[in-house]
Scaffold this motif. Structure first.
Motif, PDB file in Angstrom:
ATOM      1  N   ASP A   1       0.861  -1.179   0.000  1.00 46.33           N
ATOM      2  CA  ASP A   1       0.000   0.000   0.000  1.00 46.33           C
ATOM      3  C   ASP A   1       0.900   1.232   0.000  1.00 46.33           C
ATOM      4  O   ASP A   1       1.540   1.557   1.007  1.00 46.33           O
ATOM      5  CB  ASP A   1      -0.908  -0.018   1.243  1.00 46.33           C
ATOM      6  N   GLY A   2       0.977   1.924  -1.164  1.00 48.50           N
ATOM      7  CA  GLY A   2       1.835   3.082  -1.275  1.00 48.50           C
ATOM      8  C   GLY A   2       1.380   4.256  -0.435  1.00 48.50           C
ATOM      9  O   GLY A   2       2.175   5.099  -0.041  1.00 48.50           O
ATOM     10  N   THR A   3       0.074   4.332  -0.145  1.00 52.34           N
ATOM     11  CA  THR A   3      -0.433   5.454   0.650  1.00 52.34           C
ATOM     12  C   THR A   3       0.097   5.392   2.082  1.00 52.34           C
ATOM     13  O   THR A   3       0.518   6.403   2.658  1.00 52.34           O
ATOM     14  CB  THR A   3      -1.964   5.451   0.656  1.00 52.34           C
ATOM     15  N   THR A   4       0.080   4.214   2.667  1.00 50.11           N
ATOM     16  CA  THR A   4       0.549   4.050   4.049  1.00 50.11           C
ATOM     17  C   THR A   4       1.961   3.468   4.111  1.00 50.11           C
ATOM     18  O   THR A   4       2.489   3.256   5.198  1.00 50.11           O
ATOM     19  CB  THR A   4      -0.402   3.111   4.813  1.00 50.11           C
ATOM     20  N   ASN A   5       2.542   3.175   2.936  1.00 51.11           N
ATOM     21  CA  ASN A   5       3.885   2.573   2.873  1.00 51.11           C
ATOM     22  C   ASN A   5       3.929   1.278   3.691  1.00 51.11           C
ATOM     23  O   ASN A   5       4.827   1.049   4.497  1.00 51.11           O
ATOM     24  CB  ASN A   5       4.947   3.557   3.381  1.00 51.11           C
ATOM     25  N   THR A   6       2.945   0.402   3.493  1.00 52.23           N
ATOM     26  CA  THR A   6       2.821  -0.831   4.274  1.00 52.23           C
ATOM     27  C   THR A   6       2.879  -2.043   3.353  1.00 52.23           C
ATOM     28  O   THR A   6       2.152  -2.128   2.367  1.00 52.23           O
ATOM     29  CB  THR A   6       1.501  -0.856   5.052  1.00 52.23           C
TER      30      THR A   6
ATOM     31  N   ALA B   1      10.469   5.105   2.923  1.00 53.99           N
ATOM     32  CA  ALA B   1       9.678   5.435   1.728  1.00 53.99           C
ATOM     33  C   ALA B   1      10.518   6.314   0.817  1.00 53.99           C
ATOM     34  O   ALA B   1      10.306   7.518   0.685  1.00 53.99           O
ATOM     35  CB  ALA B   1       8.386   6.136   2.136  1.00 53.99           C
ATOM     36  N   THR B   2      11.518   5.676   0.174  1.00 57.85           N
ATOM     37  CA  THR B   2      12.477   6.417  -0.652  1.00 57.85           C
ATOM     38  C   THR B   2      12.409   6.031  -2.116  1.00 57.85           C
ATOM     39  O   THR B   2      13.217   6.508  -2.911  1.00 57.85           O
ATOM     40  CB  THR B   2      13.898   6.139  -0.144  1.00 57.85           C
ATOM     41  N   GLY B   3      11.450   5.139  -2.480  1.00 63.29           N
ATOM     42  CA  GLY B   3      11.400   4.655  -3.848  1.00 63.29           C
ATOM     43  C   GLY B   3      12.365   3.521  -4.107  1.00 63.29           C
ATOM     44  O   GLY B   3      12.513   3.076  -5.243  1.00 63.29           O
TER      45      GLY B   3
ATOM     46  N   THR C   1       8.862  -2.417  -4.153  1.00 63.19           N
ATOM     47  CA  THR C   1       9.456  -1.095  -4.340  1.00 63.19           C
ATOM     48  C   THR C   1       8.582  -0.090  -3.614  1.00 63.19           C
ATOM     49  O   THR C   1       7.378   0.026  -3.896  1.00 63.19           O
ATOM     50  CB  THR C   1       9.561  -0.731  -5.826  1.00 63.19           C
ATOM     51  N   THR C   2       9.170   0.634  -2.675  1.00 63.88           N
ATOM     52  CA  THR C   2       8.395   1.560  -1.859  1.00 63.88           C
ATOM     53  C   THR C   2       8.073   2.831  -2.639  1.00 63.88           C
ATOM     54  O   THR C   2       8.729   3.169  -3.630  1.00 63.88           O
ATOM     55  CB  THR C   2       9.170   1.946  -0.594  1.00 63.88           C
TER      56      THR C   2
END
Length: 684
Positions: free
Chosen positions: A289-294, A343-345, A371-372
């Motif tokens: 989940d990219g929104t919460t970085n989970t 969360a650095t990509g 991939t974050t």
């Protein structure tokens, strides 16, 4: 009289009372044989000697003997008082034959011998003979303890006796299994993962060795673990049991020389240490989940009965350093959510490992890669510095990793309000307009390719005072040297144009000698025909002495008086130094001049001047000089032909360099010589 020879004496015939075996050796404590009861440890024989052939009365000697193999010759045993003929000896023992089996009893004698097993006669060679008689008997000895007795009689003549009893070890004859070993025990070392087994030695005379077996417990399938050979010691160490925390049973079996194997000992049990890791979990199913970085993982449960839980690990991808992200405890469920990855990509790998109750950890599951989202800006810029110059502030700072751009803000106070005054893609010199002598505060932040901003740098406070001189130095210095003055010319590079256009200037410095000495150099006051512009300049220097070396350097100066770097130095010489050693000698044909040769490398020629005195009309005298000749640089003498009229005159020789520079004839540095010509002055 007969000579009597004893070729073998029983071990105790030298007065020993008790004798036993220890490590294969016979040991004893001494006392007269008739004085005490003799005890011989089985399987050592107890032997009694009699002075008759009926074994009657009290023995003359009782001793212990490890074997029956005697040759008394024509006499009697040494160490005991017996007649030469008509004596007897009786050997006896009781021993444990273990499981018994087939044996061979063999006797040789001269004269008589009888052998008994448990009181039953088995060999009977009982007569007076003149040669050795032999007999052997094959028989079966029952299991357990039995007594043996050998009676020997020497009637007359030579005497010898020998008896052996040995197992028959042929597999076709011996079908009797040994007894299983007794006294077996086991101890398990959990640190060394070693089971140490011990047991008592078997009693069988035909014992070949032992075999050790192991099986799972519970379980019925025994496996021999002691190898293809036999164990000949009564100990064995096993390190091959699987270190799984399981139970195992051991037993030991005896083997005789015919290959018969006994039954096993009572089972001996151990529980091994558990050093066997579980199977690695299956490849997890995951979502990000990219929104919460989970990142959420789930996997199939392991089937081990001693499973305690799971651990989750993460590493950069690519990369090899795994980090546990599931905490200090174990996960008892088959799902896990991780929101701690930066969360650095960047990409990261995850794996799951199973852990059993003994703490053994499995290998990792098949890696999954995520991939974050990039939500992290670069690091804040460092090293911000500000310099003020010409109504502009120049800022510089260190580059931030992954930054693609920077934003510069300024404010009249440290607390703000700040406004953006510049943007740039590089951390090099950035110039922004700023009021002179007015404090301002600056800060910078970086941006990455995704537009994420960094934190602001530390604030830099600048007072707006211009302390920065021109950055470039004048170049191309050259000079035109004339009698009485030197014109120095230079060029100026672009960075100084702004300084000149806003009221800048130049300064020229001079120091005596061939090198620029900053401790003695002085600023030159330029003459009336000096000139300057934004890209060039010249300075006329009149405050100098001819014949002297001078070194010049020029610096640009901004409108606030800040001086830039000095140019490369320029060294000039105003004129050659005067000659030395000048002498004038009057002669009838004129005046002869001599001087020391000049050592200057750029000497071109000499000029010779003569001065004559005149009335100045005011009661004084003036000297008027004129050139009389040019001489080559190799000359060191000159005859000036003149009328010998007794006149007083003066001469000087002036060196000239290759550029035509020479001292003026009225320069005080010149060495004029005065001479009176020969002859009589004319009458006026």
């Amino acid at each position: 009289m007969n000579t009597r020879i004893r070729t073998r004496v029983p071990a105790t015939l030298a007065g020993l009372v008790t004798l036993a075996t220890a490590g294969g050796l016979v040991t004893a404590a001494g006392a007269p044989a008739a004085a005490a009861t003799v005890t011989c440890n089985s399987p050592v024989w107890k032997v009694q000697f009699f002075a008759n052939t009926t074994f009657g009365g009290t023995p003359k000697k009782t001793a212990c003997d490890t074997a029956i193999s005697e040759n008394y010759g024509s006499g009697h045993p040494a160490g005991v008082s017996l007649p030469n003929d008509n004596f007897s000896a009786r050997w006896s023992l009781t021993r444990d034959f273990g499981s018994g089996g087939p044996f061979t009893f063999a006797a040789e004698t001269q004269d008589g011998v009888r052998v008994y097993l448990d009181g039953v006669r088995k060999i009977d060679l009982w007569k007076n003979v003149s040669t050795t008689q032999k007999k052997s008997v094959n028989l079966t000895v029952p299991a357990g303890k039995h007594s043996l007795r050998v009676d020997f009689v020497a009637w007359t003549g030579a005497a010898n006796v020998k008896f052996t009893y040995t197992p028959r070890t042929s597999a076709t004859v011996d079908k009797v299994k040994p007894y299983g070993p007794s006294g077996a025990s086991v101890a398990y070392d959990r640190t060394a993962h070693a089971a140490s087994l011990r047991w008592a030695a078997n009693k069988e005379m035909d014992l070949a060795g032992y075999r050790v077996y192991r099986r799972p417990s519970p379980g019925s399938g025994w496996t021999r673990i002691s190898g293809s050979g036999l164990v000949t010691a009564t100990t064995y160490t096993d390190k091959s049991a699987p270190a799984t925390g399981a139970n195992f049973a051991y037993e030991i079996r005896a083997v005789d020389k015919a290959g018969n194997e006994s039954g096993g000992t009572a089972d001996l049990y151990i529980t091994t240490v558990d050093r066997t890791a579980p199977v690695g979990p299956s490849k997890p199913v995951y979502s990000y989940d990219g929104t919460t970085n989970t990142t959420t993982l789930s996997w199939t449960p392991n089937k081990e009965t001693d499973l305690a839980g799971y651990r989750v690990y993460r590493r950069p991808s690519p990369g090899s350093g795994w980090t546990k992200v599931s905490g200090s405890g174990l996960i008892t469920k088959t799902t896990f959510a991780d929101a701690s990855a930066p969360a650095t990509g960047a990409s990261y790998g995850y794996e799951v490992r199973a852990v059993d109750k003994a703490g053994n950890e499995s290998g990792g599951s098949t890696d999954i890669i995520i991939t974050t989202a990039d939500k992290t800006g670069p690091a804040a810029p460092k090293g911000l510095a500000v310099g003020y110059d010409l109504w502009q502030a120049t800022l510089g700072w260190q580059a931030s990793e992954n930054a693609v751009g920077y934003e510069v803000s300024a404010a009249p106070a440290e607390t703000g309000p700040y406004s953006v005054v510049a943007t740039t893609t590089a951390p090099g010199k950035v110039r922004v307009a700023a009021p002179v002598n007015t404090p301002r505060f600056y800060r910078v932040r970086a941006f990455d390719a995704a537009g994420n901003p960094s934190a602001y740098s530390e604030v830099y406070a600048d007072d707006g005072v211009d302390r920065t001189g021109p950055l470039a130095a004048p170049t191309g210095l050259n000079a035109v040297v004339r009698p009485g003055s030197t014109d120095v010319h230079w060029s100026m590079a672009w960075p100084a144009y702004e300084d000149w256009d806003n009221g800048g200037s130049y300064r020229m410095y001079r120091s005596p000698g061939r090198t620029l000495d900053r401790t003695t150099m002085t600023r030159v006051t330029c003459g009336w025909d000096s000139d300057s512009a934004d890209n060039r300049g010249n300075c006329n220097d009149v405050a100098k002495r001819q014949g002297t070396h001078y070194t010049y350097a020029v610096a640009a100066v901004d409108p606030f008086g800040n001086e830039g770097p000095l140019s490369a130095p320029l060294t000039v010489r105003v004129a050659l130094p005067p000659v030395t050693g000048l002498k004038a000698t009057p002669r009838t044909d004129g005046v002869f001049l001599e001087w020391d040769a000049s050592t200057e490398p750029d000497l071109a020629r000499y000029q010779v001047f003569k001065a004559e005195s005149y009335d100045d009309g005011d009661g004084g005298t003036i000297w008027l000089a004129h050139r009389v000749d040019y001489l080559s640089p190799s000359d060191t003498s000159f005859l000036h032909g003149s009328e010998a009229d007794g006149e007083t005159v003066r001469y000087v020789v002036v060196p000239e360099d290759t550029e035509g520079n020479l001292l003026d004839f009225d320069d005080p540095a010149l060495n004029w010589v005065e001479v009176t010509e020969l002859g009589t002055p004319p009458v006026e």
